[in-house]
Design a protein around this motif. Sequence first.
Motif, mmCIF file in Angstrom:
data_model
loop_
_atom_site.group_PDB
_atom_site.id
_atom_site.type_symbol
_atom_site.label_atom_id
_atom_site.label_comp_id
_atom_site.label_asym_id
_atom_site.label_seq_id
_atom_site.Cartn_x
_atom_site.Cartn_y
_atom_site.Cartn_z
ATOM 1 N N MET A 63 -48.033 104.450 27.549
ATOM 2 C CA MET A 63 -47.121 103.722 28.427
ATOM 3 C C MET A 63 -45.756 104.400 28.473
ATOM 4 S SD MET A 63 -48.975 101.481 29.719
ATOM 5 C CE MET A 63 -47.641 100.757 30.672
ATOM 6 N N CYS A 72 -44.112 105.856 31.972
ATOM 7 C CA CYS A 72 -42.819 105.388 32.481
ATOM 8 C C CYS A 72 -41.773 106.500 32.491
ATOM 9 C CB CYS A 72 -42.321 104.217 31.631
ATOM 10 S SG CYS A 72 -43.359 102.733 31.731
ATOM 11 N N ALA A 121 -43.297 107.977 36.171
ATOM 12 C CA ALA A 121 -42.640 107.013 37.060
ATOM 13 C C ALA A 121 -41.174 107.367 37.287
ATOM 14 C CB ALA A 121 -42.766 105.602 36.476
#
Length: 358
Positions: free
Chosen positions: A217, A221, A225
């Motif tokens: 994760m 991120c 992202a």
Amino acid sequence: VQKGSEMRSNRVVEFPEDFWIPIPLDTDNISSLSPFLVPQDHLGNSGTFYAMAGFTFFLFVVGTSINTLTIVCTMRYKKLRSHLNYILVNLAVANLLVSVVGSFTTCFSFTFRYFIFGPLACKIEGFVATLGGMVSLWSLAVVAFERWLVICKPLGNVAFKPEHAMACCAITWIFALTASVPPLLGWSRYIPEGLQCSCGPDWYTTNNKYNNESYVMFLFCFCFAAPFTTIIFCYSQLLVTLKMVAKAQAESASTQKAEKEVTRMVVVMVLGFLVCWMPYASFALWVVNNRGQKFDLRLATLPSCLSKASTVYNPVIYVFLNKQFRSCMRKMLGMSGGDEEESSASQSVTEVSKVGPS
């Protein structure tokens, strides 16, 4: 998978620390299938391995050649040492790192159908490929930021100088090290992935010792992202600015041409980014959020290889489609047409420099 083991038919099969693979239900001796010792023919046929070997050999040869050419050309011609080109060279260095270490190692392993270099080399290859990939991702975000700052002028006439570009390049390496070092220190780990012929972070296991889910994760991120959001924001603002200028100067053919060329380039850049990195990010998230679901490791290999393909598409989009870079490369290689193309490049730069809120 919990604590390095997997339940199969009410049996617990212990996994070594340095790899994980889906195993047949009747297999107790997991070490007999080690990707560091024996060909992984139980995961795919020879044709699949050799096809991937051919693809990664292409990435190694082409990626190494064009990124080396980019660096050498910049060192030879002073006119290429602008703030934007510093970032492109930083991108080329990261691509070269992935190509020389990642693509070469993967190609060699696919040829033998297992990771013949051993567990330590797997950790090194996984770390280097991740480091280069993260530098590449953040360099693309820096290029987008630089274009937005120079053309859209959100801070007025503040100049983006070479020292600013060098500072941004240093930041990309700091960010990349932040993402790639943790698996070496115990937050996740580097193990063979897909068909077990390349190495990367452990997406597969729910090993509480390594906290793999939190690391995945974090990578999604911070390293996908965040740079992708930066790219989309900066290029969308750039397109809006260009369209406003083109509308205000509808009678100017050169402005209309510049607007169309930049629009086309932005679309190609974003699509290239998505093709190379979206499958890898999506696959990692799917595995983390669908524990226990079966998946074909042949398909799991494709995202890794597509991400390595960025070593080829990056210089093609950002360098070879840059007229000034292409002109100097042609001249360095003794090819005709360099002078004419350089003149065209200078004219193009002049036209684009006029585009801005003013």
